[in-house]
Design an enzyme around this catalytic site. Structure first.
Site, PDB file in Angstrom:
ATOM      1  N   ASP A 118       0.849  -1.185   0.000  1.00 13.72           N
ATOM      2  CA  ASP A 118       0.000   0.000   0.000  1.00 13.72           C
ATOM      3  C   ASP A 118       0.889   1.240   0.000  1.00 13.72           C
ATOM      4  OD1 ASP A 118      -1.990   1.858   0.335  1.00 13.72           O
ATOM      5  OD2 ASP A 118      -3.082   0.660   1.818  1.00 13.72           O
ATOM      6  N   ASP A 208      -3.057   2.358  -6.013  1.00 12.50           N
ATOM      7  CA  ASP A 208      -1.932   2.410  -5.084  1.00 12.50           C
ATOM      8  C   ASP A 208      -1.816   1.180  -4.185  1.00 12.50           C
ATOM      9  OD1 ASP A 208      -4.130   2.869  -3.500  1.00 12.50           O
ATOM     10  OD2 ASP A 208      -3.092   4.245  -2.178  1.00 12.50           O
ATOM     11  N   GLU A 209      -2.476   0.111  -4.544  1.00 16.74           N
ATOM     12  CA  GLU A 209      -2.434  -1.102  -3.733  1.00 16.74           C
ATOM     13  C   GLU A 209      -2.235  -2.326  -4.607  1.00 16.74           C
ATOM     14  OE1 GLU A 209      -5.627  -1.969  -1.007  1.00 16.74           O
ATOM     15  OE2 GLU A 209      -5.981   0.166  -0.793  1.00 16.74           O
TER      16      GLU A 209
END
Length: 618
Positions: A118, A208-209
């Site tokens: 993350d 974003d993960e």
DNA sequence: GCGGATCAC
DNA sequence: TATGGTGATCCGC
């Protein structure tokens, strides 16, 4: 965190004994991202009061109040049901739960090493790279509502999802930057390039993960998961200047929870041992689990389930209180189980495409039609990018009071052109206006579902042309055995698609010579007598202006019939009369050139698009 | 299947 | 003064 004793919300007192009428509301107003990092040192009580007083009296606030009351009533019913169930013999429910627990426990797979990565305050971090002077200043990304903010801003209680003006009250020096999606996407690609070396079949969960399975990597490089992840994070930081947090565990659910434990720029591992996992889950607040939001947290709290460990004691009640799916999900939470198959998102998984936009309160038929037209135009662009069309069209509106309504129609053919989207959505809007009087809206949106691919060709990353996919079997049948790598000729394709659409229109015409026929074909039970339009309780068709009975099915059948009688051009002309201040429109039958840019965008989106998975199932 | 609600990001 | 957009799933009807 929310278990701060002075803060309202799930904690301390049982739901029914809580006195402050607005405690739950204040907790709710804190926003959905309480579990996010950076809030530990913040005085949540003070933040809560500031938010509450900044919001009080607004329409938004009033709507939140209504929702809060509704939820409180629902919880009252849940508690009543619980008391009722507790008087009954639950041994068989408990036995069934125990059987399920035993079965799951027996099949527990601890062999895989799953990592959840993350990026820390991703959008803010990317902005900071371009503007290092922001480094030690509180700033946020997003206008109107904060999309994210840096850790400096979080110290003041600012959070993602918070209204900017509220954030400014908490932190008057807060700097708000506009969003730069292209920049974030580009940076995300850099990050992905690194993590692909650790698991080429990694799974993007969002921009974003990502989830990785590093079992193989660790075996090949004779490295512990901890060291491999530390190295990967270091490598990501060196090559992209972005810091990431990581969770390491035996499955995706645990890895996700773990990645939240040491934010920012840290990592956390849950050892792949049954006892360690059970112990970890025992004290874990339910809200920490992906899939448990503000509402479910409150409901669970009300029945005495604050942590995942608390689930066990209530295992005999959960199915009846929350349903089968939630029961299965909760038992898996209790056991700390989750999926282990990590894989890239597949193109075919998309189920809908839509757009929506918020504007200042607007009313007036013409104004709303202009907004609808705008939505249709926007949706057409998205449908072109994503190369799909849809057989069902959904209109969404949000009133000035923040009440949301959706209405859908099944279109007579799969739609993707703005003109069609508009024409088929217009009757829904007209119907809503009939139902609810003149609408005052703050949002309008359009979405299509039941998707059909309009992909003409697949171009892989080496620029090779793959076999095209025709719009349907009927068109496909017109073409002889085309080569595996042959490109579908543009003109032929367009002509075939046009012909198919005409065929569909003709079919509707044939089937709908009499609107009553269409009604009779519906799956409503036969009415007592023929349905006749009743002027007293009728709507007016927005196309032919004739009165129609106030019955959804009949009305829709009429709309279908009415539309099928007109050429597309006539209908367009018809609707444009109600649309002032709009420039000339292109002929809807004209072929839209597929631009190179469009294709590039599509490919990028395909790679970006996360695979949505239900947290309720493995 | 539809519409409301919830959830994630 | 003022509170987002996209997509998915689940439930009750």
């Amino acid at each position: 965190m929310h278990d701060e004793p002075t803060v309202a919300g799930p904690s301390g007192l049982p739901e029914e004994e809580r006195d402050g009428e607005h405690d739950t509301l204040k907790y709710s107003l804190l926003g959905p991202s309480l579990t996010k990092a950076g809030q530990d040192a913040v005085d949540q009580k003070k933040v809560s009061e500031i938010i509450y007083h900044a919001s009080k009296g607004s329409k938004f606030f009033n709507n939140e109040e209504v929702k809060d009351r509704t939820l409180t009533e629902k919880i009252t019913r849940i508690l009543a049901r619980k008391r009722q169930l507790e008087r009954l013999d639950l041994t068989s429910d408990i036995r069934r739960a125990d059987d399920y627990i035993a079965e799951l426990d027996l099949g527990r797979d601890l062999s895989q090493v799953v990592v959840h990565l993350d990026c820390d305050a991703f959008y803010a971090a990317v902005e900071e790279l371009d503007r290092p002077e922001l480094k030690n200043l509180p700033f946020a990304v997003g206008k109107g509502v904060l999309t994210t903010c840096n850790y400096e801003a979080r110290k003041f209680g600012c959070r993602s999802g918070m209204a900017s003006f509220v954030a400014m009250k908490l932190c008057p020096k807060l700097i708000c930057l506009p969003l730069n999606f292209d920049k974030y996407s580009a940076k995300a690609e850099e990050v992905r390039a690194v993590i692909a070396r650790y698991d080429p079949r990694f799974e993007s969960a969002s921009i974003d993960e990502a989830y990785l399975n590093v079992t193989e990597y660790c075996r090949l490089h004779e490295q512990t998961p901890w060291d491999a992840v530390a190295q990967m994070r270091e490598e990501i930081h060196e090559t992209t200047k972005i810091t990431v947090s990581a969770g390491i565990a035996a499955n995706a659910k645990l890895a996700k929870i773990a990645s939240n434990q040491r934010k920012p720029n840290g990592q956390f591992q849950i050892a792949p041992e049954r006892d360690t996992i059970m112990e970890f889950m025992r004290d874990l607040p339910t809200r920490k689990v992906n899939g448990v939001g503000r509402v479910f947290e409150r409901e669970l709290d009300a029945v005495g389930v604050k942590t995942c460990g608390d689930i066990y004691a209530e295992r005999g009640l959960l199915k009846k209180l929350f349903g089968e799916k939630a029961f299965l999900f909760l038992i898996q939470c209790y056991l700390g189980l989750g999926r282990t198959n990590i894989q890239p998102a597949e193109e075919s998984e998309r189920k809908s495409v839509g757009t929506e936009s918020t504007f200042g309160d607007l009313s007036g038929k013409d104004v709303l039609r202009a907004k609808l037209r705008y939505s249709a135009d926007e949706l057409e662009k998205d449908l072109e990018r994503t190369q799909v069309k849809g057989r069902t069209l959904v209109l969404k509106i949000k009133l000035h009071t923040y009440e949301v309504y959706t209405r859908q129609v099944v279109t007579p053919f799969a739609v993707h052109k703005a003109d069609d989207l508009y024409r088929f959505a217009l009757p829904i809007l007209a119907k809503l206006e009939k139902e609810m009087g003149d609408l005052k809206l703050r949002l309008m949106g359009l979405r299509v579902t039941h998707l059909v691919s309009t992909k003409k060709e697949g171009i892989d990353f080496f620029g090779m042309h793959a076999r095209p996919k025709p719009p349907s079997e009927s068109v496909k049948a017109k073409v002889e055995d085309e080569g595996e790598w042959e490109v579908w000729p543009e003109e032929e394709f367009e002509e075939a698609a046009r012909q198919e659409r005409q065929d569909e229109m003709n079919e509707i015409e044939a089937l709908s010579q009499d609107p009553q026929d269409a009604v009779d074909r519906g799956d409503d039970p036969p009415a007592e007598g023929p349905t006749q339009p009743q002027a007293s309780e009728s709507w007016f068709c927005p196309i032919c202006s004739l009165p129609q009975p106030a019955n959804d099915r009949v009305f829709n059948a009429h709309i279908d019939f009415c539309l099928s009688k007109q050429t597309i051009r006539d209908a367009v002309k018809d609707t444009s009369d109600a649309m002032p201040d709009r420039g000339p429109r292109k002929d809807p039958t004209t072929k839209q050139p597929a631009t190179v840019r469009g294709r590039k965008r599509k490919m990028a989106e395909t790679r970006d698009r996360p695979l949505k998975r239900s947290p309720f199932t493995m």
